[in-house]
Write a protein that holds these residues in place. Sequence first.
Motif, PDB file in Angstrom:
ATOM      1  N   GLY A   1     -26.522  17.856   3.956  1.00  0.00           N
ATOM      2  CA  GLY A   1     -26.376  16.371   3.705  1.00  0.00           C
ATOM      3  C   GLY A   1     -26.268  15.742   5.018  1.00  0.00           C
ATOM      4  O   GLY A   1     -26.549  16.271   6.111  1.00  0.00           O
ATOM      5  N   ARG A   2     -26.071  14.532   4.983  1.00  0.00           N
ATOM      6  CA  ARG A   2     -25.971  13.655   6.215  1.00  0.00           C
ATOM      7  C   ARG A   2     -24.910  14.279   7.110  1.00  0.00           C
ATOM      8  O   ARG A   2     -25.319  13.982   8.451  1.00  0.00           O
ATOM      9  CB  ARG A   2     -25.558  12.170   5.997  1.00  0.00           C
ATOM     10  N   GLY A   3     -23.954  15.056   6.856  1.00  0.00           N
ATOM     11  CA  GLY A   3     -23.195  15.581   7.537  1.00  0.00           C
ATOM     12  C   GLY A   3     -23.640  16.889   8.693  1.00  0.00           C
ATOM     13  O   GLY A   3     -23.081  17.192   9.683  1.00  0.00           O
TER      14      GLY A   3
ATOM     15  N   GLN B   1     -25.223  10.090  -7.829  1.00  0.00           N
ATOM     16  CA  GLN B   1     -26.835  10.715  -8.185  1.00  0.00           C
ATOM     17  C   GLN B   1     -27.114  11.966  -7.440  1.00  0.00           C
ATOM     18  O   GLN B   1     -28.158  12.533  -8.026  1.00  0.00           O
ATOM     19  CB  GLN B   1     -27.482   9.802  -7.299  1.00  0.00           C
TER      20      GLN B   1
ATOM     21  N   GLY C   1     -21.842  19.124   4.233  1.00  0.00           N
ATOM     22  CA  GLY C   1     -21.904  17.663   4.734  1.00  0.00           C
ATOM     23  C   GLY C   1     -22.502  16.921   3.944  1.00  0.00           C
ATOM     24  O   GLY C   1     -23.101  15.861   4.170  1.00  0.00           O
TER      25      GLY C   1
ATOM     26  N   SER D   1     -29.443  16.455   0.267  1.00  0.00           N
ATOM     27  CA  SER D   1     -29.108  15.489  -0.448  1.00  0.00           C
ATOM     28  C   SER D   1     -30.326  14.225  -0.014  1.00  0.00           C
ATOM     29  O   SER D   1     -31.128  14.720   0.790  1.00  0.00           O
ATOM     30  CB  SER D   1     -27.910  14.751  -0.037  1.00  0.00           C
TER      31      SER D   1
ATOM     32  N   ALA E   1     -30.022  11.566   1.552  1.00  0.00           N
ATOM     33  CA  ALA E   1     -29.881  10.927   2.721  1.00  0.00           C
ATOM     34  C   ALA E   1     -30.960  11.897   3.941  1.00  0.00           C
ATOM     35  O   ALA E   1     -31.486  10.958   4.593  1.00  0.00           O
ATOM     36  CB  ALA E   1     -28.653  11.224   3.250  1.00  0.00           C
TER      37      ALA E   1
ATOM     38  N   ALA F   1     -13.563  13.782   0.019  1.00  0.00           N
ATOM     39  CA  ALA F   1     -14.719  13.619  -0.292  1.00  0.00           C
ATOM     40  C   ALA F   1     -15.000  14.197  -1.889  1.00  0.00           C
ATOM     41  O   ALA F   1     -14.539  15.019  -2.414  1.00  0.00           O
ATOM     42  CB  ALA F   1     -16.102  14.672   0.410  1.00  0.00           C
TER      43      ALA F   1
ATOM     44  N   GLY G   1     -30.821  15.900  -7.287  1.00  0.00           N
ATOM     45  CA  GLY G   1     -30.262  14.655  -7.716  1.00  0.00           C
ATOM     46  C   GLY G   1     -31.145  13.978  -8.882  1.00  0.00           C
ATOM     47  O   GLY G   1     -32.295  14.266  -8.824  1.00  0.00           O
TER      48      GLY G   1
ATOM     49  N   VAL H   1     -18.882  21.226   9.354  1.00  0.00           N
ATOM     50  CA  VAL H   1     -20.111  22.068   8.891  1.00  0.00           C
ATOM     51  C   VAL H   1     -20.875  22.870  10.181  1.00  0.00           C
ATOM     52  O   VAL H   1     -21.086  23.952  10.105  1.00  0.00           O
ATOM     53  CB  VAL H   1     -20.924  21.434   7.864  1.00  0.00           C
TER      54      VAL H   1
HETATM   55  C1  LIG Z   1     -30.998   5.131  -7.523  1.00  0.00           C
HETATM   56  C2  LIG Z   1     -30.338   6.065  -6.878  1.00  0.00           C
HETATM   57  C3  LIG Z   1     -30.951   7.162  -6.570  1.00  0.00           C
HETATM   58  C4  LIG Z   1     -30.415   8.076  -6.041  1.00  0.00           C
HETATM   59  N1  LIG Z   1     -30.826   9.364  -5.964  1.00  0.00           N
HETATM   60  C5  LIG Z   1     -30.347  10.326  -5.278  1.00  0.00           C
HETATM   61  C6  LIG Z   1     -30.530  11.808  -5.416  1.00  0.00           C
HETATM   62  O1  LIG Z   1     -31.552  12.264  -5.977  1.00  0.00           O
HETATM   63  N2  LIG Z   1     -30.238  12.734  -4.541  1.00  0.00           N
HETATM   64  C7  LIG Z   1     -29.146  12.374  -3.470  1.00  0.00           C
HETATM   65  O2  LIG Z   1     -28.636  13.274  -2.888  1.00  0.00           O
HETATM   66  N3  LIG Z   1     -28.740  10.962  -3.612  1.00  0.00           N
HETATM   67  C8  LIG Z   1     -29.393  10.245  -4.253  1.00  0.00           C
HETATM   68  N4  LIG Z   1     -28.928   8.809  -3.784  1.00  0.00           N
HETATM   69  C9  LIG Z   1     -28.270   8.475  -2.902  1.00  0.00           C
HETATM   70  C10 LIG Z   1     -26.682   8.689  -3.057  1.00  0.00           C
HETATM   71  O3  LIG Z   1     -26.074   7.468  -3.752  1.00  0.00           O
HETATM   72  C11 LIG Z   1     -25.950   8.976  -1.689  1.00  0.00           C
HETATM   73  O4  LIG Z   1     -26.475   7.759  -0.700  1.00  0.00           O
HETATM   74  C12 LIG Z   1     -26.545  10.176  -1.087  1.00  0.00           C
HETATM   75  O5  LIG Z   1     -26.443  11.282  -1.977  1.00  0.00           O
HETATM   76  C13 LIG Z   1     -25.686  10.303   0.010  1.00  0.00           C
HETATM   77  O6  LIG Z   1     -26.148  11.829   0.840  1.00  0.00           O
HETATM   78  P1  LIG Z   1     -24.945  12.429   1.608  1.00  0.00           P
HETATM   79  O7  LIG Z   1     -23.958  12.851   0.861  1.00  0.00           O
HETATM   80  O8  LIG Z   1     -25.876  13.406   2.338  1.00  0.00           O
HETATM   81  O9  LIG Z   1     -24.542  11.397   2.563  1.00  0.00           O
HETATM   82  P2  LIG Z   1     -23.102  10.665   2.850  1.00  0.00           P
HETATM   83  O10 LIG Z   1     -22.716  10.136   1.610  1.00  0.00           O
HETATM   84  O11 LIG Z   1     -23.367   9.887   4.035  1.00  0.00           O
HETATM   85  O12 LIG Z   1     -22.010  11.897   3.086  1.00  0.00           O
HETATM   86  C14 LIG Z   1     -22.152  12.768   4.264  1.00  0.00           C
HETATM   87  C15 LIG Z   1     -20.869  13.464   4.106  1.00  0.00           C
HETATM   88  O13 LIG Z   1     -20.819  14.350   5.056  1.00  0.00           O
HETATM   89  C16 LIG Z   1     -19.588  14.325   5.726  1.00  0.00           C
HETATM   90  N5  LIG Z   1     -19.772  15.039   7.031  1.00  0.00           N
HETATM   91  C17 LIG Z   1     -19.993  14.183   8.084  1.00  0.00           C
HETATM   92  N6  LIG Z   1     -20.143  14.612   9.118  1.00  0.00           N
HETATM   93  C18 LIG Z   1     -19.759  16.100   9.010  1.00  0.00           C
HETATM   94  C19 LIG Z   1     -19.275  17.500   9.615  1.00  0.00           C
HETATM   95  N7  LIG Z   1     -19.855  17.465  10.952  1.00  0.00           N
HETATM   96  N8  LIG Z   1     -18.864  18.408   8.926  1.00  0.00           N
HETATM   97  C20 LIG Z   1     -18.686  18.371   7.673  1.00  0.00           C
HETATM   98  N9  LIG Z   1     -18.845  17.023   6.859  1.00  0.00           N
HETATM   99  C21 LIG Z   1     -19.375  16.163   7.522  1.00  0.00           C
HETATM  100  C22 LIG Z   1     -19.014  13.014   5.411  1.00  0.00           C
HETATM  101  O14 LIG Z   1     -17.320  13.447   5.429  1.00  0.00           O
HETATM  102  C23 LIG Z   1     -19.411  12.756   4.237  1.00  0.00           C
HETATM  103  O15 LIG Z   1     -18.728  13.038   2.884  1.00  0.00           O
HETATM  104  C24 LIG Z   1     -29.391   7.773  -4.924  1.00  0.00           C
HETATM  105  C25 LIG Z   1     -29.174   6.411  -4.776  1.00  0.00           C
HETATM  106  C26 LIG Z   1     -29.916   5.671  -5.736  1.00  0.00           C
HETATM  107  C27 LIG Z   1     -29.154   4.106  -5.537  1.00  0.00           C
END
Ligand SMILES: Cc1cc2nc3c(=O)[nH]c(=O)nc-3n(C[C@H](O)[C@H](O)[C@H](O)COP(=O)(O)OP(=O)(O)OC[C@H]3O[C@@H](n4cnc5c(N)ncnc54)[C@H](O)[C@@H]3O)c2cc1C
Length: 334
Positions: free
Chosen positions: A221-223, A284, A278, A247, A249, A304, A263, A318
């Motif tokens: 993920g973004r992390g 979603q 991350g 993810s 992101a 988280a 997702g 991570v």
């Molecule tokens: C209609 C709709 C459909 C969607 N469909 C999907 C889908 O199919 N799949 C999907 O994934 N999302 C989907 N999303 C987006 C979803 O809402 C989130 O925005 C997305 O999943 C966030 O991705 P993420 O967890 O990678 O990022 P973030 O939410 O930004 O989380 C990043 C995480 O990484 C952690 N982190 C940061 N740095 C580090 C590090 N160095 N070491 C360890 N941890 C760290 C943070 O604590 C945080 O918890 C959708 C959204 C909408 C509105």
Amino acid sequence: MDTTQYKDVYVFCEQREGVIQSVALELLGKARELADTLKENVVAILLGKNITNKAQDLIAAGADKVLVVDNDLLKDYLTEPYTQAITQIINEQKPSILMIGATTIGRDLGPRLSARVSTGLTADCTKLEIGEERELLMTRPAFGGNLMATIVCKDHRPQMSTVRPGVMKKMTADANRKGEIVDYKINFNEEKISRVRLIKTVKEDKGMIDISEAKILVSGGRGVGSQEGFNKLEELAGVLNAQVSSSRACVDAGIIDHSRQVGQTGKTVRPDLYIACGISGAIQHLAGMEESEFIVAINKDKFAPIFNVADVGIVGDVNKIIPLLTERLKGMME
Ligand SMILES: Cc1cc2nc3c(=O)[nH]c(=O)nc-3n(C[C@H](O)[C@H](O)[C@H](O)COP(=O)(O)OP(=O)(O)OC[C@H]3O[C@@H](n4cnc5c(N)ncnc54)[C@H](O)[C@@H]3O)c2cc1C
């Protein structure tokens, strides 16, 4: 419409190059459950060329009857001949329910069919049940995944739904199950079919396994942050014989292809092991992976939401943990 004339649970069993797709077997498993509740039959629809020998596999997976349409026009998937074949089957056999896998083929075929037979279609269902009036209750995420909506198709038949690969569970195949195999004849309108020709098929890179088929997924993920971070995930995946997923992101950031997204707007996965690196655990994202057999989450934020679905949680960075894990596992695998 007199809905009482309609009965049985039909499944469109997708094959590609003669190989029955996993989603067809998953749908047959669900269809079996629904049909048992209704005390009706499960009927598989199998279209293609030289595919009759696959019909027994569908019976083993839960079908009572298989309607096979073996025809040159159905060798490769094309919208019009497939739509004509199933439309005729619907008009003649009057199924109460028709389930289709939400693959690229199913997503093309489902709406075309529902329009041709004037019924509704509920896409991407995550739950299917029979209601008190024997109607199909079709549940799917709505409003950006923030609530689940249950939809019924009261006045039209068949009740049609698509379901993504990995959402339903296959029945354990039973080679001794008995069923009927019917060689079904379709009156094709070839003039309509000839308007579109298949010129070339371009295949996806075979080196990559579809994430919805993978047994182990290392998901970033973004992390994870960057391409460099994903290279570290690739290394870990190499040691575990796993695939890398992500993810949304990271797909939006252009780090990884959409075919790797897990997702609601990506793929639904059900691996034996899902390592979420991350990833925060947005609803979603969870919608696509929470049915995984065993979930390991690595996140620096101990609050988280991903930790709510994890079997094992590691709180930490991570980018430090992944290389250590890779080294340790390398040692264990040698
Ligand atoms: C209609 C709709 C459909 C969607 N469909 C999907 C889908 O199919 N799949 C999907 O994934 N999302 C989907 N999303 C987006 C979803 O809402 C989130 O925005 C997305 O999943 C966030 O991705 P993420 O967890 O990678 O990022 P973030 O939410 O930004 O989380 C990043 C995480 O990484 C952690 N982190 C940061 N740095 C580090 C590090 N160095 N070491 C360890 N941890 C760290 C943070 O604590 C945080 O918890 C959708 C959204 C909408 C509105």
